[in-house]
Design an enzyme around this catalytic site. Structure first.
Site, PDB file in Angstrom:
ATOM      1  CB  SER B 319      -0.919   0.009   1.217  1.00  0.00           C
ATOM      2  OG  SER B 319      -1.775  -1.093   1.150  1.00  0.00           O
ATOM      3  CG  HIS B 362     -12.473   2.295   3.532  1.00  0.00           C
ATOM      4  ND1 HIS B 362     -11.809   1.374   2.737  1.00  0.00           N
ATOM      5  CD2 HIS B 362     -11.830   2.261   4.729  1.00  0.00           C
ATOM      6  CE1 HIS B 362     -10.828   0.837   3.404  1.00  0.00           C
ATOM      7  NE2 HIS B 362     -10.824   1.347   4.617  1.00  0.00           N
ATOM      8  CB  CYS B 375      -9.757   3.418   0.579  1.00  0.00           C
ATOM      9  SG  CYS B 375     -11.114   2.742  -0.401  1.00  0.00           S
TER      10      CYS B 375
END
Lengths: 362, 608
Positions: B319, B362, B375
């Site tokens: 991420s 989310h 996200c």
């Protein structure tokens, strides 16, 4: 003791060159023994002094009387050689030393003189022009016994020096060609036999290494190479007295004894080697001159045999130093450190002077 | 009175005898003329070679200091037992004598003699290093029996804190056979010591110095008699590193036995303040002529401690790569900070369903909240809009896909995939779904922890940071200092400051607004960052799903900088199989930030 008239015929040239070489010898031993414990030069000098005394004695007694007593000397030397074989002191691997009244001596060195006297005695009354099997056999026996005893010590180097005495006596007495050829052949065969069955490995190594010393520079060829480097690096004028690096830094083996001539070559250069070789040639020439002018056969034989003996030592030793002959451990007359040997060489010169002094009666 | 004998026939024989002897002596005289006149130069040279030995006077290797002048590498006198091969006359006898010495290893001697055959015989061969006082006394007492052995004082490389410095410094050992053939080692000889990894290798030429030479007069047994002349060695240069050992040690402590690496950079200069690779190794063990027994334990360690994990290993960024996509999206105008996407927990793109890590989704996300919450769905959409070519371009601009140019050895490029790469490397066409995976840092992307720290520094400095480096300056014996100029190798980024500011705000939120990186927060320091969690889905693990082993756990990343205003330091932490990035990597990063700021404050206090 010496008849004044005899001094007229004293060979001052021979005496002078002998003394000169001896002085050079003491100086070289002094230079060569720098890195060893001290006292070598002093000892060599005292041996020269002793040598001079025995030389004077040797020239004083008429050589005919000495030759007459040769069989007695011979017997004593044989006994001494047998004695050292069993009870002698071992020095550098050979049982060759005898202690007499505090002096250590090598009977094998004394044997050189005795053999010369013995052959002189044998051929003094020999009137034929050619030797026969009988004489050759007799000479072989006379020389053979001490030679084998010395070789058994084992001191092959000294044993070999008996041969030129026998050879020169036989040549003078008239050696037929076929015998010469026969003896050379026999000698070769004995050599081959000795090579395969008698010689020890270290002896073989020493004999072969001079042919190709570079083959094993750290091994048996080392001494030969280092000697040649010492001599060659001396150049024309040398590195200077006591300045030889090969000698000072201990690259030269046996530099005060067998390889003393290398020290001369390194420190005094070609000038030095030529000068000393010249003195040697002078000594030899005077020796043969004494033989030529000898009053009789005995004198001729004695002077010629002893001159040949001295010359043989010089040739073999200097040849070894130059790297053209194998390393045999034969010392150099008047230069190499050594008591018995120095004394014996002085006695040899004394006997030559003896013959010269008693040349043709006026 | 005797009757005169006729001696005439004997006179010719006498003459013959005299002639033979005369000829022999003349031949000898000619031999001496040959040796002493014709060949004298040859023999004079041989006699000089005999007596003069050229000995190498080793130059002391340069010291290595940290930025606070703490010694990281020095030279310590050590007694070595050596063999003088020129003193060996009978090899078997010598070996037999050595065999009887309890503390010498005969195999070392035999292999040593074989290995250094090419060296001149006067060059001594080391057969034992670090000999103790008893061993030195043993050899010295037997100088006469063992003239071929001797004791020699050598300067041996010594690292006071080897485990902490080994990833950066590497170690020093004998030059290898292969290295001897390389041009950079052409002045070296077998048995010389050279840097074999890290800084010791990279700056070997600076540290090595120039060996001196002495000409000595020796005797036939190789013993030195006197010295003719001497050229003093030039010592190696003293090297000062950018590294701060206190931060390094704080980071190592934070790892607590975990496997991974961490890098802290000064954002303003590109200086590497700390570089940690765990597990580390004892560089003193590897340094010297011989590999000690511990060598094997280092080699057989399953975690390969010799690898510098910060630069030699590359991993999927996970991420953390979302920062790149965000910057690309903003700069290219495909999104604005206000652009929103709805995250229902998954997204179907190009006919495939891509999940968000949060099963329930989310909800509506803008750029800031998407970074804070990491996200996936938001970045799937941005990635789709950007396309792979533009993602790849921004990844490269932001530090990935090529070496940073750090002055250490073995840096990996990593990989930024694009269709062209796939065609040439895999022989297949790019398919659109791959772009979606790459957008959240999965797929074929590979980055090193150092690249990640550099990446963070680029973001923190709006692209104005410099090439990461460990060399701060060096100086020679005269005291002249040569500073390292970090500006060379700085790259033009060409991305607007406003874009970086948006992303930095997001990263601040990750740490300080209850985001995934809250464990990195340091009160009052405005730490900014991004976490990453990388799935470990090797085939072995899939075949054996029952074994929930250490190897199955995910890798964790934390990348960040501090403070938000006027950033000073950037950090990347990677923990292998550490679990979620926020749980393992972030606290380690926190330790690093705390160490940095407390040291900085202490020093400014003492300075003022």
């Amino acid at each position: 003791m010496i008849d004044r008239r005899l001094l007229v015929n004293l060979d001052w040239v021979l005496l002078g060159s002998t003394l000169l070489v001896s002085i050079v010898g003491v100086m070289l031993v002094s230079s060569a023994s720098q890195s060893l414990q001290t006292g070598f030069a002093e000892k060599q000098a005292s041996w020269c002094a002793i040598g001079l005394v025995v030389m004077v004695i040797a020239m004083s007694i008429d050589y005919h009387r000495l030759a007459d007593q040769a069989p007695v000397f011979y017997l004593l030397v044989i006994l001494a050689l047998m004695y050292v074989l069993f009870f002698g002191r071992i020095i550098s691997g050979a049982r060759s030393w005898i202690t007499l009244a505090g002096f250590r001596a090598q009977p094998s060195e004394v044997a050189k003189i005795v053999l010369a006297l013995m052959l002189t005695k044998y051929f003094a009354e020999f009137r034929q022009n050619r030797v026969s099997a009988r004489e050759i056999g007799a000479v072989a026996l006379i020389v053979g016994i001490p030679l084998l005893l010395t070789a058994a010590q084992p001191d092959l180097g000294t044993a070999v020096t008996f041969l030129p005495i026998a050879a020169s006596a036989l040549i003078l007495a008239g050696m037929p060609t076929r015998w010469l050829v026969g003896i050379i052949c026999t000698f070769l065969m004995i050599s081959l036999f000795a090579w395969f069955f008698l010689l020890k490995d270290y002896q073989k190594d020493r004999l072969t290494s001079f042919i190709s010393p570079e083959a094993d520079p750290k091994g048996s060829g080392y001494h030969s190479i280092q000697s040649r480097i010492a001599v060659g690096s001396g150049g024309f004028t040398g590195k200077g007295y006591t300045q030889g690096t090969q000698s000072r830094l201990e690259f030269l083996p046996a530099r005060h004894t067998d390889f003393v001539f290398s020290v001369l070559g390194e420190e005094e250069g070609f000038v030095g080697t030529l000068a000393v070789l010249g003195l040697y040639m002078l000594i030899i020439q005077r020796g043969f001159s004494a033989a030529r002018h000898a009053r009789d056969r005995a004198g001729l034989f004695l002077a010629a045999c002893l001159t040949s003996l001295i010359a043989f030592h010089i040739i073999i030793n200097v040849g070894m130093v130059a790297g053209v002959l194998p390393i045999t451990g034969i010392p150099l007359p008047f230069l190499s450190y050594g008591g018995s040997f120095t004394a014996v060489m002085f006695v040899s010169v004394g006997l030559i002077l003896n013959v010269r002094m008693r040349k043709t009666v006026n | 009175m005797k009757i005169y004998d006729d001696l005439k026939p004997l006179e010719s024989r006498l003459a013959a005898l005299e002639l033979i002897i005369g000829v022999c002596l003349s031949v000898l005289a000619m031999t001496f003329w040959y040796l002493q006149i014709l060949r004298t130069d040859h023999y004079r040279q041989l006699s000089e070679e005999n007596r003069i030995r050229e000995a190498v006077v080793k130059a002391p290797r340069g010291l290595v200091l940290d930025r606070n002048r703490r010694i990281l590498a020095e030279n310590r006198p050590s007694f070595s037992i050596i063999v003088r091969r020129e003193g060996i006359t009978d090899l078997t006898a010598t070996l037999e004598k050595i065999r009887r010495i309890p503390f010498l290893n005969i195999d070392t001697v035999v292999t040593g003699l074989a290995k250094y055959k090419s060296l001149p015989s006067h060059v001594p061969i080391v057969i034992k290093e670090d000999a103790g006082p008893d061993e030195v006394a043993f050899i010295e007492a037997r100088r006469l029996e063992l003239p071929e052995l001797a004791v020699q004082v050598e300067f041996k490389r010594y690292y006071p804190s080897p485990q902490a410095v080994s990833p950066v410094l590497g170690y020093v050992s004998e030059v290898s056979e292969a290295q001897l053939h390389q041009s950079s080692f052409k002045t070296l000889r077998a048995g010389d010591l050279v840097g074999q990894a890290g800084l010791e290798r990279r700056y070997d030429a600076l540290l090595r110095g120039v060996d001196g030479r002495s000409r000595e007069v020796v005797n036939s047994r190789g013993r030195k008699i006197s010295e003719l002349d001497r050229i003093e060695p030039t010592p190696g240069r003293t090297v000062m590193l950018t590294v701060d050992m206190q931060i390094t040690e704080a980071l190592r402590t934070a790892f607590q036995g975990k496997v991974g690496s961490a890098v802290m950079l000064d954002v303003r200069t590109g200086e590497i303040l700390a570089l940690v690779s765990e597990p580390s190794y004892d560089s003193n063990v590897l340094t010297g002529h011989f590999s000690r027994e511990e060598w094997t334990s280092i080699l057989s360690n399953p975690y390969h401690p010799l690898q510098n994990r910060a630069i030699n290993n590359v991993h999927s960024p996970g991420s953390t790569f979302k920062l790149t996509v965000a910057i690309g999206g903003l700069e290219e105008g495909v999104i604005t900070p206000g652009t929103t996407f709805f995250c229902p927990g998954s997204a179907t793109i190009y006919g495939h369903t891509f999940n968000c890590w949060k099963a329930g989704g989310h909800g509506t996300m803008n750029l800031h909240s998407a970074i804070v919450n990491s996200c996936n769905v938001y970045f799937y959409q941005v990635g789709k809009k950007l396309g792979i070519e533009r993602i790849a371009r921004y990844a490269r601009i932001l530090g990935f896909g090529s070496p940073t140019g750090v002055d250490l050895t073995g840096e990996q490029s990593g990989l930024v995939p694009d269709p062209q790469w796939k065609k040439s490397a895999r022989g297949a066409d790019w398919y659109p779904g791959e772009t979606i995976s790459v957008a959240i840092g999965q797929g074929s992307l590979l980055v090193s922890p150092l690249q990640m720290a550099y990446h963070a520094a680029l973001i923190a400095s709006s692209g104005s940071t410099f090439r990461p480096h460990v060399l701060r300056s060096y100086w020679d014996a005269t005291g002249q200092v040569f500073p390292n100029d970090p500006r060379e190798g700085a790259r033009a980024v060409g991305i607007s400051d406003a874009v970086f500011e948006q992303v930095r705000d997001g990263m601040w939120g990750v740490v300080n607004q209850g985001g995934t990186g809250h464990r990195a927060a340091v009160a009052g320091r405005d730490v900014c960052g991004k976490t990453g969690t990388v799935q470990v889905a090797s085939k072995a693990n899939l075949k054996n799903p029952g074994a929930v082993s250490e190897a199955l756990k995910v890798h964790s990343w934390f990348v960040g900088f501090a403070p938000l205003d006027k950033p000073e330091v950037a950090v990347a932490v990677f923990v292998e199989h550490g679990g979620a990035g926020g749980e393992t990597a972030a606290p380690i990063a926190k330790t690093a930030f705390e160490a940095y700021f407390s040291l900085r404050d202490d020093r400014s206090k003492t300075a003022s």
